[in-house]
Structure formats: C-alpha cells, structure tokens
Enzyme design. Structure first.
Site, PDB file in Angstrom:
ATOM      1  N   CYS A 150       0.845  -1.196   0.000  1.00 50.04           N
ATOM      2  CA  CYS A 150       0.000   0.000   0.000  1.00 50.04           C
ATOM      3  C   CYS A 150       0.879   1.245   0.000  1.00 50.04           C
ATOM      4  O   CYS A 150       1.833   1.333   0.772  1.00 50.04           O
ATOM      5  CB  CYS A 150      -0.907  -0.006   1.233  1.00 50.04           C
ATOM      6  N   CYS A 208     -20.004  -4.738   2.652  1.00 54.57           N
ATOM      7  CA  CYS A 208     -19.229  -3.593   3.132  1.00 54.57           C
ATOM      8  C   CYS A 208     -17.897  -3.616   2.395  1.00 54.57           C
ATOM      9  O   CYS A 208     -17.373  -4.696   2.113  1.00 54.57           O
ATOM     10  CB  CYS A 208     -18.997  -3.736   4.639  1.00 54.57           C
ATOM     11  N   CYS A 210       0.559   4.613   6.975  1.00 55.96           N
ATOM     12  CA  CYS A 210      -0.058   4.444   8.301  1.00 55.96           C
ATOM     13  C   CYS A 210       0.903   3.633   9.188  1.00 55.96           C
ATOM     14  O   CYS A 210       1.228   2.485   8.858  1.00 55.96           O
ATOM     15  CB  CYS A 210      -1.410   3.742   8.170  1.00 55.96           C
ATOM     16  N   CYS A 268     -17.304  -7.999   4.707  1.00 56.92           N
ATOM     17  CA  CYS A 268     -16.536  -6.765   4.480  1.00 56.92           C
ATOM     18  C   CYS A 268     -15.274  -7.071   3.698  1.00 56.92           C
ATOM     19  O   CYS A 268     -14.461  -7.898   4.135  1.00 56.92           O
ATOM     20  CB  CYS A 268     -16.123  -6.152   5.817  1.00 56.92           C
ATOM     21  N   CYS A 310     -19.358   3.396   7.932  1.00 55.57           N
ATOM     22  CA  CYS A 310     -18.683   2.679   9.015  1.00 55.57           C
ATOM     23  C   CYS A 310     -17.386   3.441   9.255  1.00 55.57           C
ATOM     24  O   CYS A 310     -16.521   3.488   8.377  1.00 55.57           O
ATOM     25  CB  CYS A 310     -18.404   1.242   8.572  1.00 55.57           C
ATOM     26  N   ARG A 354     -18.377  -1.537  17.242  1.00 52.22           N
ATOM     27  CA  ARG A 354     -17.755  -2.846  16.944  1.00 52.22           C
ATOM     28  C   ARG A 354     -16.416  -3.027  17.635  1.00 52.22           C
ATOM     29  O   ARG A 354     -15.526  -2.173  17.536  1.00 52.22           O
ATOM     30  CB  ARG A 354     -17.569  -3.019  15.434  1.00 52.22           C
ATOM     31  N   CYS A 369       0.404  -0.158  10.277  1.00 59.98           N
ATOM     32  CA  CYS A 369      -0.158  -1.137   9.333  1.00 59.98           C
ATOM     33  C   CYS A 369       0.859  -2.107   8.724  1.00 59.98           C
ATOM     34  O   CYS A 369       1.905  -1.698   8.226  1.00 59.98           O
ATOM     35  CB  CYS A 369      -0.899  -0.395   8.227  1.00 59.98           C
TER      36      CYS A 369
END
Ligand code: SAM
Ligand code: DTB
Ligand code: SF4
Length: 328
Positions: free
Chosen positions: A52, A127, A56, A96, A187, A259, A59
C-alpha cells in the site's frame, strides 16, 4: 435524542467519570436503543493485500515498512464468493472486503462492482474498505448494491500527523462526505493504543459524534502491534481506556453499532464481557481479520455461551410484509 453538537468538555466528562457509573450509563443507553445481549457479526476478507502506498504507522500492509507480509494482487472473484458463502454458513450477516489501496483506480471498478453484486446476491450485507473514494465511485458502489463503506478517522485531528502523512484528516472527512452523499451507510471509527493520550481518544470521539450524521457503525480497533512498523514496540494501552472509549462512544452515538474490531485476540473473555457491558454490540468473526489473526469461531462460540449472548439475525429485524413487497 441524537445529538451532533457534543462539546469536548461534555465528552471528557462522560469519559472520565467513575468506571462503574460509566458502564451503568452506557448499558442503560444501550438498552434504550438495541435488544440486550444481542451481537451483530461481520466477516472480513482482504481482496488485495500489501504494497500500500500509504504510510499508516500501525499497518502491516504499508509499502513504507518491512513487516515481512506476503503481498497478494486482487484475488479471484470465485475465491471471494467461496469465502462469503462460508461466512454466511457460520452465522455472519455482513461481508466486508478490504483492499490496500490509496484509492480504487478506475480499472479496479468493474472488479469491485462485480464483487458487490455477487456477494449481495448471496443474501449478505456488503461492506467495502478501499481507501479514498470520489463521489462518482461512491455512487457506482451504491448502485451496485453496496450497503456500508468503512473509512476510519483513526485518531484525533491533533494526533493524526504522528500516525499518517500521506493522507490528511480532511481527505478522510471528504471521503466520508462522498459516501454519505451517495446514500451508503458509513462505518467509521479508529484505533486506540497508538501512543495517544486520553485527549486524543476524546478528540476522535468528538469528531465522529459531530459528523452531520453519526456513522451507522463505529469500529474501535485496539492496536495489533506489527513487527517492522514504527508502532511495533509502543506501550500497550490499559484495557480500561479501551473500555472507556467504547462506553463513551455508546453514550454519545446511541443508535450506532459499536464494533470490537482489531485486537480482540489479545483480550480475555472478561475484557470482552466488560466491552459488551459498555455497549459494544458488534464483532468480526473468523480466524483472520485482514492480515492478522482474530479470535476464531470456536473461541467466540464459547464466549457467547458463557455470556449468554445471541447473534443478531435478519429475522430479528423488521421485514417488509409480503403484501408491501408485492406492491413494489
Ligand atoms: N486500506 C484501507 C484504508 O485504510 O482506508 C482499508 C483497510 S485498513 C486496514 C482499515 C483500518 O484497519 C484502519 O483504518 C485501521 O483503523 C485498522 N487497522 C489497520 N491495521 C491495524 C493494526 N495493526 N491494529 C489495529 N487496527 C488496524
Ligand atoms: C476496521 O476498522 N477494522 C478492520 C476493518 N475496519 C477493515 C480491519 C482491522 C485490521 C487489523 C489488522 C490486520 O488484520 O491487518
Ligand atoms: Fe494502506 Fe489502509 Fe494500511 Fe493505511 S491502513 S497502509 S491505507 S492498507
């Protein structure tokens, strides 16, 4: 009454009250808006893993760090459908799908739209979490039948730049705006345990609860430390702060599903029981989240039995009468 005008002081007051008062208030609010002892279950699948371009710091999938994760290109639609069928068979209501993209490219759109249609056709809620979205992409996802889009604010506006530099806080708010405008359910939540302070957890909750509409679903992730990432050795957050975050979210966003997301695997059954007492009413089931292990089905079955929890099923939701459906 749903409120979008919360102030930092009000949220701080709720967050910092004695724990048992906080739990009592959260559970009372919870019972005014949801069926007690009932938990919504979703299943996650990574449809494109690793490499990616975003940085972040928590991650495993960021190309900026060496986490040793094996990257995988877009996975075949048949495989996704097989996983979705398994999720449904094991009691999950929502599927998801996550991709490690900055944003979907136009060339990816036919693939993701096809996935939405096919998963939806299995009778599951859908999702996706694919990074930033343009308005037109959000609209096409909605037309294909997507129910929810996940895009987290992750932390407070003040702490954000310590965690991510390649995508701004306002970029995130903009994607949430596109998602809302397209009529998709939102979400959005965040992560705790990034080395942030109480004020940052309160700041995150303030941002979420003062959006034009509360997100219908609010994931509260607890950092899963990943070797090779800058946050690999950050000091573990006291579980009580995670509980306070959940309880405060429940009180200020009373109609949202809260959640328990990443990090459940490292939490005891008693920790999770306290989180349900604090008003959490949704979990991810299955052995894996996107790239990290999750509390598996067996452990969750034991947990549900021990606590007397039941799974929210479609039958519990009001269904249109046959006559309404016939009328169109
Ligand atoms: N790539 C997409 C994005 O970030 O927009 C979607 C997938 S991303 C993995 C979704 C969320 O998972 C992140 O916003 C973060 O809150 C959470 N997450 C990712 N890695 C995590 C970790 N190691 N521990 C806890 N939560 C994590
Ligand atoms: C969210 O807030 N948590 C989920 C989901 N949205 C996509 C992802 C958790 C990821 C945990 C780390 C991993 O498995 O890579
Ligand atoms: Fe990429 Fe999402 Fe991981 Fe950030 S959280 S590096 S955007 S996969």
């Amino acid at each position: 009454m749903l409120r979008n005008d919360w102030t930092r002081d009000q949220i701080q007051h709720i967050y910092q009250q004695p724990l048992l008062d906080l739990l009592f208030e959260a559970q009372s609010v919870h019972r005014q808006h949801f069926t007690a002892n009932t938990i919504q279950i979703s299943t996650l699948l990574s449809i494109k893993t690793g490499k990616c371009p975003e940085d972040c710091k928590y991650c495993s999938q960021s190309a900026h760090y060496d986490s040793g994760l094996e990257a995988e290109k877009r996975i075949a639609i048949d495989r996704v459908i097989m996983e979705a069928k398994q999720a449904k068979a094991s009691g999950s209501m929502r599927f998801c799908m996550g991709a490690a993209w900055r944003n979907p490219h136009e060339r990816d759109m036919p693939y993701v739209l096809d996935l939405v249609k096919q998963v939806k056709a299995l009778g599951l809620e859908t999702c996706m979490t694919l990074g930033m979205l343009s308005g037109s992409q959000a609209q096409r996802l909605k037309q294909a039948g997507l129910d929810y889009y996940n895009h987290n604010l992750d932390t407070s506006r003040e702490y954000y730049s310590h965690i991510i530099s390649t995508r701004s806080f306002d970029d995130r708010l903009d994607t949430l705006e596109q998602v809302r405008q397209a009529g998709l359910k939102v979400c959005s939540g965040g992560i705790v345990g990034l080395g942030e302070k109480n004020q940052d957890r309160i700041g995150l909750l303030l941002e979420l609860a003062t959006l034009p509409q509360h997100p219908q679903s609010v994931p509260i992730n607890m950092l899963v430390p990943i070797a090779g990432t800058p946050l690999a050795d950050v000091e573990k957050l006291d579980v009580i702060e995670w509980i306070r975050t959940i309880a405060t979210a429940r009180i200020i966003m009373p109609e949202s599903y809260i959640r328990l997301s990443a990090g459940r695997e490292s939490l005891t059954h008693s920790d999770q029981a306290m989180a349900f007492m604090a008003g959490a009413n949704s979990i991810f089931s299955g052995d894996k989240l996107l790239t990290t292990p999750n509390a598996g089905l067996n452990s969750d079955q034991i947990l549900f039995e021990k606590l007397g929890l039941i799974t929210e099923s479609k039958q519990l939701k009001p269904q249109p009468l046959a006559i309404d459906a016939m009328a169109g």
